[in-house]
Write a protein that holds these residues in place. Structure first.
Motif, PDB file in Angstrom:
ATOM      1  N   SER A  15       0.835  -1.195   0.000  1.00  0.00           N
ATOM      2  CA  SER A  15       0.000   0.000   0.000  1.00  0.00           C
ATOM      3  C   SER A  15       0.868   1.243   0.000  1.00  0.00           C
ATOM      4  N   SER A  16       1.974   1.190   0.746  1.00  0.00           N
ATOM      5  CA  SER A  16       2.908   2.307   0.775  1.00  0.00           C
ATOM      6  C   SER A  16       3.515   2.546  -0.601  1.00  0.00           C
ATOM      7  N   ALA A  17       3.853   1.474  -1.302  1.00  0.00           N
ATOM      8  CA  ALA A  17       4.437   1.616  -2.635  1.00  0.00           C
ATOM      9  C   ALA A  17       3.436   2.224  -3.613  1.00  0.00           C
ATOM     10  N   ARG A  18       2.178   1.783  -3.528  1.00  0.00           N
ATOM     11  CA  ARG A  18       1.162   2.349  -4.422  1.00  0.00           C
ATOM     12  C   ARG A  18       0.938   3.824  -4.119  1.00  0.00           C
ATOM     13  N   LEU A  19       1.003   4.187  -2.861  1.00  0.00           N
ATOM     14  CA  LEU A  19       0.874   5.594  -2.488  1.00  0.00           C
ATOM     15  C   LEU A  19       2.053   6.394  -3.021  1.00  0.00           C
ATOM     16  N   ARG A  20       3.249   5.818  -2.932  1.00  0.00           N
ATOM     17  CA  ARG A  20       4.427   6.488  -3.504  1.00  0.00           C
ATOM     18  C   ARG A  20       4.263   6.722  -4.994  1.00  0.00           C
ATOM     19  N   ASP A  21       3.809   5.676  -5.710  1.00  0.00           N
ATOM     20  CA  ASP A  21       3.627   5.804  -7.157  1.00  0.00           C
ATOM     21  C   ASP A  21       2.581   6.866  -7.481  1.00  0.00           C
ATOM     22  N   PHE A  22       1.527   6.919  -6.680  1.00  0.00           N
ATOM     23  CA  PHE A  22       0.498   7.935  -6.871  1.00  0.00           C
ATOM     24  C   PHE A  22       1.098   9.328  -6.728  1.00  0.00           C
ATOM     25  N   ALA A  23       1.920   9.535  -5.696  1.00  0.00           N
ATOM     26  CA  ALA A  23       2.532  10.846  -5.471  1.00  0.00           C
ATOM     27  C   ALA A  23       3.460  11.213  -6.624  1.00  0.00           C
ATOM     28  N   GLU A  24       4.206  10.236  -7.138  1.00  0.00           N
ATOM     29  CA  GLU A  24       5.152  10.529  -8.220  1.00  0.00           C
ATOM     30  C   GLU A  24       4.440  10.829  -9.531  1.00  0.00           C
ATOM     31  N   ARG A  25       3.243  10.261  -9.722  1.00  0.00           N
ATOM     32  CA  ARG A  25       2.492  10.558 -10.948  1.00  0.00           C
ATOM     33  C   ARG A  25       1.900  11.959 -10.915  1.00  0.00           C
ATOM     34  N   ARG A  26       1.690  12.516  -9.728  1.00  0.00           N
ATOM     35  CA  ARG A  26       1.055  13.818  -9.615  1.00  0.00           C
ATOM     36  C   ARG A  26       2.029  14.971  -9.841  1.00  0.00           C
ATOM     37  N   THR A  27       3.282  14.774  -9.538  1.00  0.00           N
ATOM     38  CA  THR A  27       4.265  15.854  -9.684  1.00  0.00           C
ATOM     39  C   THR A  27       5.657  15.261  -9.827  1.00  0.00           C
ATOM     40  N   ARG A  28       6.526  16.005 -10.525  1.00  0.00           N
ATOM     41  CA  ARG A  28       7.909  15.566 -10.676  1.00  0.00           C
ATOM     42  C   ARG A  28       8.812  16.191  -9.618  1.00  0.00           C
ATOM     43  N   SER A  29       8.283  17.139  -8.873  1.00  0.00           N
ATOM     44  CA  SER A  29       9.068  17.806  -7.836  1.00  0.00           C
ATOM     45  C   SER A  29       9.096  16.939  -6.579  1.00  0.00           C
ATOM     46  N   GLN A  30      10.272  16.801  -5.977  1.00  0.00           N
ATOM     47  CA  GLN A  30      10.424  15.861  -4.873  1.00  0.00           C
ATOM     48  C   GLN A  30       9.723  16.339  -3.592  1.00  0.00           C
ATOM     49  N   PHE A  31       9.753  17.640  -3.316  1.00  0.00           N
ATOM     50  CA  PHE A  31       9.128  18.117  -2.080  1.00  0.00           C
ATOM     51  C   PHE A  31       7.645  17.794  -2.038  1.00  0.00           C
ATOM     52  N   PRO A  32       6.842  18.163  -3.054  1.00  0.00           N
ATOM     53  CA  PRO A  32       5.417  17.798  -2.995  1.00  0.00           C
ATOM     54  C   PRO A  32       5.194  16.289  -3.074  1.00  0.00           C
ATOM     55  N   GLN A  33       6.098  15.549  -3.733  1.00  0.00           N
ATOM     56  CA  GLN A  33       5.966  14.095  -3.738  1.00  0.00           C
ATOM     57  C   GLN A  33       5.981  13.542  -2.317  1.00  0.00           C
ATOM     58  N   VAL A  34       6.985  13.971  -1.545  1.00  0.00           N
ATOM     59  CA  VAL A  34       7.102  13.482  -0.174  1.00  0.00           C
ATOM     60  C   VAL A  34       5.928  13.976   0.666  1.00  0.00           C
ATOM     61  N   PHE A  35       5.507  15.217   0.448  1.00  0.00           N
ATOM     62  CA  PHE A  35       4.369  15.761   1.213  1.00  0.00           C
ATOM     63  C   PHE A  35       3.118  14.928   0.963  1.00  0.00           C
ATOM     64  N   VAL A  36       2.808  14.639  -0.309  1.00  0.00           N
ATOM     65  CA  VAL A  36       1.612  13.864  -0.639  1.00  0.00           C
ATOM     66  C   VAL A  36       1.703  12.467  -0.043  1.00  0.00           C
ATOM     67  N   PHE A  37       2.886  11.853  -0.155  1.00  0.00           N
ATOM     68  CA  PHE A  37       3.042  10.515   0.400  1.00  0.00           C
ATOM     69  C   PHE A  37       2.857  10.521   1.918  1.00  0.00           C
ATOM     70  N   ALA A  38       3.531  11.469   2.597  1.00  0.00           N
ATOM     71  CA  ALA A  38       3.449  11.526   4.058  1.00  0.00           C
ATOM     72  C   ALA A  38       2.015  11.759   4.518  1.00  0.00           C
ATOM     73  N   ALA A  39       1.294  12.668   3.832  1.00  0.00           N
ATOM     74  CA  ALA A  39      -0.096  12.940   4.205  1.00  0.00           C
ATOM     75  C   ALA A  39      -0.956  11.693   4.028  1.00  0.00           C
ATOM     76  N   GLY A  40      -0.760  10.985   2.921  1.00  0.00           N
ATOM     77  CA  GLY A  40      -1.527   9.760   2.689  1.00  0.00           C
ATOM     78  C   GLY A  40      -1.199   8.681   3.702  1.00  0.00           C
ATOM     79  N   PHE A  41       0.083   8.567   4.035  1.00  0.00           N
ATOM     80  CA  PHE A  41       0.504   7.557   4.998  1.00  0.00           C
ATOM     81  C   PHE A  41      -0.070   7.861   6.381  1.00  0.00           C
ATOM     82  N   PHE A  42       0.030   9.129   6.803  1.00  0.00           N
ATOM     83  CA  PHE A  42      -0.517   9.518   8.097  1.00  0.00           C
ATOM     84  C   PHE A  42      -2.027   9.312   8.148  1.00  0.00           C
TER      85      PHE A  42
END
Length: 332
Positions: A72-99
């Motif tokens: 589930s974490s990997a799918r969330l990561r892939d979702f974040a990477e598809r939404r933006t190429r910038s690393q900061f918002p990628q991590v933000f989206v992933f962290a928010a989804g994980f939390f």
């Protein structure tokens, strides 16, 4: 603030002040005035709280492991990477989804420990709607600020590279200090109404204690904790200009002045001894040692491997087999 009659404090003879006063004997004499059934119930409540902390930690780890193991974490990561190429918002989206996922899966445990158990012991005044409303407020705060903190931490790690242990540890402590700074002014009022305590003996007595303790505060606040709980409580919170002395309405309306002074003196002792600052410093030591242990324990030969391992795969994002990835990168 209630206008109920002033409570009376009844002390046994052994607890009265005198030339031969003994604190331990006085305490035992006072506790002996409490009915045995009520003492047993109180002991069960507080001793059970220690087990709740232990079980809560274990459940959190198991849920995190579940999110990693089911990918589930990997799918969330892939979702974040598809939404933006910038690393900061990628991590933000992933962290928010994980939390968010972690909080929702923890909700049954939270309901038991903070709602049903509190009602079982007669401590809560909340109905389910009020409880869930405050839970949602706390969740929203955690999602926004927790995710920003994680994204910021990863940005720092990427920039400082091999010095990441020191910078990550320091940044985490600074964030904790920031929480202490803003909590009494911006966060606490989201859950309770804070009002200045009117002039009178209680206010003047508390301010006199504060002056003797070297606490930089010229006001005393009371808040309506009775909307949530029957607990009595007080605190001295904040740092660097946000210091605030507060007591709840249960203490204000249900205790005598000597009892209020005792409770406030206890809380002021925490502040005067800098306990609120020692906790972040202790966390700094734990986090620093833990981060250093990661770099030593993982079979990775350079910072790029460590950063790739953490950011793209296994520590937070959770894909693949940990050992295979580690040894493959070490081997070339």
């Amino acid at each position: 603030m209630s206008s109920a009659s002033t409570p009376q404090m009844i002390l046994p003879p052994e607890a009265q002040w005198g030339p031969d006063f003994d604190a331990a004997q006085a305490t035992e004499a006072y506790i002996a005035t409490i009915p045995a059934a009520e003492r047993a119930k109180s002991d069960a409540y507080f001793e059970g709280g220690y087990w709740i902390e232990a079980w809560g930690t274990l459940i959190t780890v198991l849920i995190a492991w579940l999110l990693l193991g089911t990918r589930s974490s990997a799918r969330l990561r892939d979702f974040a990477e598809r939404r933006t190429r910038s690393q900061f918002p990628q991590v933000f989206v992933f962290a928010a989804g994980f939390f968010l996922a972690l909080s929702l899966l923890m909700l049954p445990w939270t309901l038991y420990t903070e709602f049903f158990r509190e009602h079982q012991y007669g401590m809560s005044n909340q109905d389910p709607g009020a409880f869930l409303g405050e839970w949602l407020i706390a969740l929203a705060l955690g999602l926004v600020f927790g995710s920003l903190a994680i994204a910021g931490l990863y940005a720092i790690v990427r920039r400082v590279r091999d010095r990441w242990v020191y910078w990550a540890t320091g940044a985490t402590v600074i964030f904790m200090l920031f929480q202490i700074l803003v909590e009494p002014v911006f966060v606490a009022p989201l859950f309770n109404d804070y009002r200045s305590l009117p002039e009178g003996e209680v206010r003047q007595s508390i301010l006199a204690l504060a002056q003797e303790s070297g606490i930089p505060a010229d006001d005393v606040w009371w808040f309506d904790a009775s909307r949530q709980t029957k607990r009595i409580s007080a605190n001295v919170s904040g740092i660097a200009g946000t210091t605030r002395i507060s007591l709840n309405d249960n203490l204000l309306n249900g205790a005598t002045l000597p009892e209020i002074r005792a409770a406030m003196a206890h809380e002021m002792g925490h502040y005067a001894l800098n306990h609120s600052l020692w906790i972040p410093l202790a966390m700094m030591l734990v986090l620093g040692l833990g981060s250093a242990a990661i770099t030593l324990a993982l079979p990775l030969n350079d910072f790029d491997s460590i950063l790739h391992f953490a950011y793209k795969g296994k520590i937070l994002w959770g894909t693949g087999d940990l050992r295979e990835e580690a040894f493959t990168r070490v081997g070339g």
